[in-house]
Design an enzyme around this catalytic site. Structure first.
Site, PDB file in Angstrom:
ATOM      1  N   HIS A 188      -3.506  -6.353  10.854  1.00 13.87           N
ATOM      2  CA  HIS A 188      -2.273  -7.037  10.470  1.00 13.87           C
ATOM      3  C   HIS A 188      -1.033  -6.202  10.743  1.00 13.87           C
ATOM      4  CE1 HIS A 188      -4.961  -9.818   8.402  1.00 13.87           C
ATOM      5  NE2 HIS A 188      -3.963 -10.667   8.482  1.00 13.87           N
ATOM      6  N   GLY A 189      -1.175  -4.902  10.738  1.00 18.96           N
ATOM      7  CA  GLY A 189       0.009  -4.092  11.002  1.00 18.96           C
ATOM      8  C   GLY A 189      -0.327  -2.624  11.022  1.00 18.96           C
TER       9      GLY A 189
END
Lengths: 369, 458
Positions: free
Chosen positions: B321-322
């Site tokens: 996600h990041g």
């Protein structure tokens, strides 16, 4: 594959699924509600402009209301006075404006103030084109304010982005305005809005009742207020408090050496010419008032250039058989700044125009005065 | 070019009639590919080099795999290439920052230069989609795609290109090969999905972000009620944002005659975290399950290994996600939550005596809590928010009641939709009324929005 997927892929996690026929019903319902809504709104929301009415400054972005005011003014008045803050009367009360003194000179209420504060020729052209369709077969006095040619910035010609008023009203793509650099999305949206009336109506609701904010932003400012309660159905009244009786000299404004843009290169002058053509194409009798610019404020070089510009403008108006007047400059103490007269200045200007032969012929004689 | 903007409307107005004309001809796939590449190039033309490269490598790898006995080697080439792409473009900054922090803590004056490039939009989605093709082929779960154009169209199909759903080759490739039938109902369904998605994005997600962004930008200035409400609203913001995007993507695909998988299925009604991950970003969850969790051993080798596999999968999912420690912690917190709820579900008391609503509220509260790590700018901020929630005062949060009304209305809708009263929403006047209300709300009250989607940054 398709048949297989109809079984395996669930449509959605909700049941908001319409058939083709149901979509038709939904679209018809939406269109009807929006069309009915805005036309009914005109009956529900009271709009009773009295004598010397002008659109309140804070409603300058409310093009739907301007359109409504146009229709009302066209039904009540012989002559409409159109222009920017000079016509609107930026430094004077509504009973000290040009249209007020016209009415005083005429001895009856026959001139409506359709000026809008904060406008410039490019935006005014768009306003009249898209929201001033009611102005047909009327007598129109339109003022050209040379202030818009005093610099590249005023003329919207700086290469650097410059946020000017009413960008939604200017041409979005052609002709190109150098300082206008909004995203394609915003420009396209602005171009679409002009042709779909309910967008301007929803803007009207936002401007009048939600402090010119979208509902979500408004609820952030007023987290515990009921949005429906904010819709009071009362329009803000035309303000009467803007009064300044101090001249530009008393304000300490110095003489200036403006970097004039000549008419052949001026975008604002080009837009103004297009506006005249538009008004004439709608069978209006157009009378142009150029200035009166505060020439006392010009340094010698700037003064010389301005005289040339004035003469070029006159030549164009004459060649195109447009009735016009370039009034004599008013006494210095009757100006508030480079272009706005004070109350007595407007009175003097109205007097001058009532003496003007072309004005008499185009505006007064035809009105039977 | 986002779905809810005018440029996309214009693009689709030009694309769609041409597509309907060409869909029955041999120009369908080339046209789809060119249109998809044009769509992607509108974000940045340089991205085309990247997607072209990724497509070409995986296509070639599978061609080679088909003719070679060293299938595993070719699979490794694909894996290394895809992971390197992601690593370089997505995690280079993260690695650099951490290495520099380490060097600094060791008093070494040298610092690695910042990579200085932006994460290409959608890379996490199409790289995963492409990887699933090579893995599935290696596992013998699908046929080799012979046409490069069809494969490139599969990787780049524009409705799902920038933020999923992450489609499996075995679902989408066969659809691309057949002449799509576009019926009136497909168009009607597509429009329904699109309007609902747009409402979720523009009327809800963008609205909630106004409050959430303010609070999360300076959490130290706010007290408990504001922080709780901002976290609660972010929980819904991210759901509306991402599921709204997916709805629009699925709607557009449906109008083109393609069925994309359901990506969100009312996740906030889940009674366990396992169920939550079966309802939230389903295409990614199932991807991780099939290509990470199960290959690691899944739940086949005892409790410890099961939890280890679960933990690793969740942490990798967080990192997907990041590129930040906050996402890693978010993944780890979810893993811990899954251990707890999994054990709880094994007890007859929890399974049989605890009411469903209570279970739903427990899961919702936990998921909301975990979002703090996902949304906070840093671990420090996340910790500050958590401590202030429990230790600061009870100042007026100034949270718009209107926002809460809208969120609770949607929540109520979902509860009723999954209850025995679902028939209410089957009634035509209700469905039509909802669509009309959404359209009117969008036209009249929603601000014109160019706000991007949260998941575009992943």
């Amino acid at each position: 594959m398709k048949e297989a997927n109809e079984v395996t892929t669930p449509f959605s996690s909700n049941n908001v699924r319409l058939s083709g026929r149901e979509w038709i019903v939904a679209v018809v319902l939406c269109s009807a509600l929006l069309c009915l809504g805005q036309s009914l709104w005109g009956h529900i929301e009271k709009f009773d402009p009295g004598t010397d009415y002008r659109l309140p400054y804070e409603l300058g972005n409310d093009y739907w209301l301007y359109s409504r005011y146009c229709r009302w003014a066209c039904s009540k008045y012989d002559t409409l006075v159109v222009g920017d803050s000079v016509v609107w009367g930026h430094y004077v009360s509504s009973d000290n404006t040009l249209s007020h003194y016209f009415n005083q000179q005429a001895g009856r209420e026959c001139f409506a103030n359709l000026g809008v504060d904060g406008f410039h020729p490019a935006a005014l052209g768009g306003l009249l084109k898209y929201y001033g369709r009611a102005i047909t077969g009327k007598k129109v006095i339109i003022q050209f304010n040379p202030l818009w040619m005093t610099s590249l910035k005023h003329d919207l010609q700086t290469a650097k982005e410059f946020h000017f008023n009413h960008p939604k009203l200017v041409p979005q793509f052609f002709p190109k305005i150098p300082c206008y650099k909004d995203s394609f999305s915003k420009r396209f949206s602005a171009a679409v809005e002009r042709y779909i009336p309910f967008f301007s109506w929803t803007s009207h609701l936002r401007i009048v009742y939600f402090e010119n904010m979208a509902l979500p932003n408004w609820t952030l400012e007023h987290p515990y207020r009921n949005p429906l309660g904010a819709v009071t159905l009362k329009l803000p009244v035309s303000d009467n408090n803007l009064q300044e009786n101090v001249s530009w000299m008393e304000k300490g404004i110095a003489q200036e050496n403006f970097q004039w843009v000549i008419p052949a290169q001026s975008l604002q002058w080009r837009f103004f010419r297009q506006t005249i053509e538009l008004l004439r194409a709608r069978n209006n009798a157009v009378f142009v008032v150029v200035g009166p610019f505060n020439e006392h404020m010009l340094k010698p070089d700037s003064y010389k250039t301005y005289q040339k510009i004035k003469s070029e403008i006159e030549t164009w108006l004459r060649r195109n058989n447009i009735a016009y007047c370039v009034p004599d400059v008013l006494p210095s103490k009757l100006y508030r700044d480079a272009s706005h007269p004070l109350g007595p200045g407007y009175a003097m200007l109205a007097e001058q125009l009532f003496e003007n032969e072309s004005f008499k012929l185009t505006i007064l004689n035809e009105s039977g005065d | 070019m986002l779905f809810h903007t005018w440029p996309f409307a214009l693009f689709f107005l030009v694309f769609y009639p041409a597509y309907l004309i060409l869909k029955g001809t041999r120009f369908r796939l080339p046209f789809l590919l060119v249109s998809s590449y044009f769509f992607y190039a509108c974000f940045n033309p340089l991205y085309l080099i990247l997607i072209g490269y990724s497509t070409l490598v995986d296509y070639t790898v599978v061609q080679r795999m088909a003719k070679s006995s060293r299938r595993k080697t070719w699979l490794s080439v694909s894996m290394v290439n895809n992971i390197a792409l992601l690593g370089f473009f997505k995690y280079a900054g993260f690695v650099t920052d951490n290495v520099n922090a380490l060097l600094s803590s060791l008093h070494i004056s040298y610092a690695l230069p910042e990579p200085g490039f932006l994460l290409p939009v959608g890379i996490s989605f199409y790289v995963f989609q492409s990887m699933s093709y090579t893995i599935d082929y290696y596992r013998g779960k699908m046929e080799r795609e012979k046409s490069l154009i069809a494969y490139a169209a599969f990787v780049s199909l524009f409705p799902r290109l920038v933020a999923g759903p992450i489609e499996r080759a075995k679902n989408l490739l066969p659809q691309l090969h057949k002449t799509p039938k576009v019926t009136t109902q497909d168009v009607a369904d597509g429009l329904s999905l699109f309007v609902v998605g747009m409402f979720k994005k523009v009327a809800l997600a963008d609205y909630l972000s106004l409050y959430v962004d303010n609070i999360y930008a300076a959490p130290g200035q706010y007290q408990s009620p504001a922080l709780i409400l901002a976290t609660f609203l972010f929980c819904w913001q991210i759901y509306f944002d991402f599921s709204g995007y997916t709805d629009m993507a699925r709607g557009i695909a449906r109008m083109m005659g393609f069925d994309l998988m359901l990506n969100f299925n009312n996740p906030y009604l889940s009674t366990s975290l396992g169920e939550f991950w079966g309802r939230w970003h389903i295409s990614l969850s199932s991807w991780f399950k099939d290509y990470v969790y199960i290959p690691l051993g899944g739940n086949r080798r005892g409790t410890f290994n099961t939890y280890r596999n679960m933990f690793l999968t969740m942490v990798i999912s967080g990192l997907w996600h990041g590129a930040a420690w906050t996402f890693v912690i978010w993944g780890a917190v979810h893993a811990l939550g899954r251990f707890v709820t999994r054990e709880l579900e094994r007890t007859p008391f929890y399974r049989e005596k605890v009411p469903k609503l209570i279970k739903q509220l427990i899961v919702f509260t936990f998921v909301t809590f975990a979002w703090i790590f996902f949304r906070a700018e840093s671990i420090g901020d996340a910790w500050l928010i958590i401590t202030r929630i429990f230790s600061s005062g009870w100042a007026n949060p100034y949270c718009p009641v209107w926002a809460l009304i809208m969120v609770f209305s949607v929540w109520l809708y979902q509860f009723v939709y999954e209850s025995r009263f679902r028939w209410i929403f089957d009634l035509a006047p209700v469905r039509i009324g909802l669509i009309v209300a959404m359209i009117l709300y969008l036209i009249m009250f929603a601000p014109s929005s160019d706000q991007g989607f949260i998941y575009l940054q992943f």
